[in-house]
Design an enzyme around this catalytic site. Sequence first.
Site, PDB file in Angstrom:
ATOM      1  CD  GLU A  31      -6.394   1.483   9.920  1.00 39.32           C
ATOM      2  OE1 GLU A  31      -5.230   1.038  10.042  1.00 39.32           O
ATOM      3  OE2 GLU A  31      -7.158   1.664  10.891  1.00 39.32           O
ATOM      4  CG  HIS A  32      -2.822  -1.208   5.017  1.00 36.13           C
ATOM      5  ND1 HIS A  32      -2.058  -2.339   4.872  1.00 36.13           N
ATOM      6  CD2 HIS A  32      -3.921  -1.598   5.720  1.00 36.13           C
ATOM      7  CE1 HIS A  32      -2.670  -3.370   5.445  1.00 36.13           C
ATOM      8  NE2 HIS A  32      -3.804  -2.941   5.978  1.00 36.13           N
ATOM      9  CG  ASP A 169       0.281  -0.375  15.232  1.00 35.21           C
ATOM     10  OD1 ASP A 169      -0.498   0.492  14.783  1.00 35.21           O
ATOM     11  OD2 ASP A 169       0.238  -1.572  14.894  1.00 35.21           O
TER      12      ASP A 169
END
Length: 387
Positions: A31-32, A169
């Site tokens: 994540e990130h 994504d």
Amino acid sequence: MVETIKSAFKANYNSDPLLIKAPGRLNIIGEHTDYNLGYVLPASINKGVYFAIQTNQSNSIHVETFIIQPERLIFDVEGNNRPFNSFWGNYFKSILEILIERKYPLKGFDCVFGGDIPIGAGLSSSAALCCGFIYGISEVLDLGISKEEIAIIAQRAEHRIGLNCGLMDQYAILFGKKDYVLFLDCKSLKYEYVPTNIKGYSWVLINSNITHNLAVDEAYNERRRSCEKVVAKVNEFRKEVKSLRDVSLADLERIRNVVSPVDYKRSFYVLQENDRVLKMKTALYKGQPEQIGKILLEGHWALSQEFEISTKELDYLVSTSEKLTGIMGARMMGGGFGGCTINLMKTSLLNESIESILSKYKSEMGIEAEVYHLQVDEGLQLLDISQ
């Protein structure tokens, strides 16, 4: 959902459309890290956004949706579109502007879309919306836009809306493969497929029903700026450094006293998260449920305590799962501030584990959580209208 979209299109426009599915995505870990040009492990899922699309003989683009409530907007093919109240209208407005800037010739078309991805659950409904719409335009107008280019256009549309996201994504949605996660190097954009099936175990998402809207939540962009400030400081003595991907722990320690404690902590998280992605990749290849669970938990508490993007509800779901023998590990998933946890559960104890965690969550938080038995499915695809 597909039949609803197809029937609505035929009823309104009296022609056979192209049918497209743009799936949502889950992320095992990472994540990130994407906008820091690091590593990620996402996958496309069986829930998605569905489009029915076909050309018309006008200079207008007509789009209707059933995502939240029936809504219809008209767009000008020249790009002379005012801002819309509808969130999806502004995404499509941005996409059309970018296509025009890139000299793609637009013509009139009709489109009906809808989906079964929960909005605000961290399953990338906005990226699916963008990728599916661009792909549909390319197919119906024969523009020949590659999937790599679709990813870039979709990302830029998100940036125009206000979310400075990376490319994880879009790549998961466009290049996903059934039963595999995508190990993506966000610097080179090279990827490989890693098996997800662990014999005797199931992947389950639990939606906290705390929704987020990252496009209007400055906290997401603030964390990106923290990372960029650290990169700028390291670049002062290592000119080749352009992202946190190029920064070592030694570099980070060297600037510890000249950046804020918050920026240091957030950047430290990203460096450690890249390492967790590599460890998870190995654990998946080897089919090691205990190691997978351990990495999930480490990732969650780092997101909660170091990157500070969790919520009390997500923390409660994860801390509760730690006490259940049927759950190997869990973590919050997505950009933060709401959404789902991803859980690796023993299939033999699946129902018992789910019932326990839902009951405890309702009792403690007063909120009904939702469970998604999601399957890792194919990426964006053109569907057969005859089926």
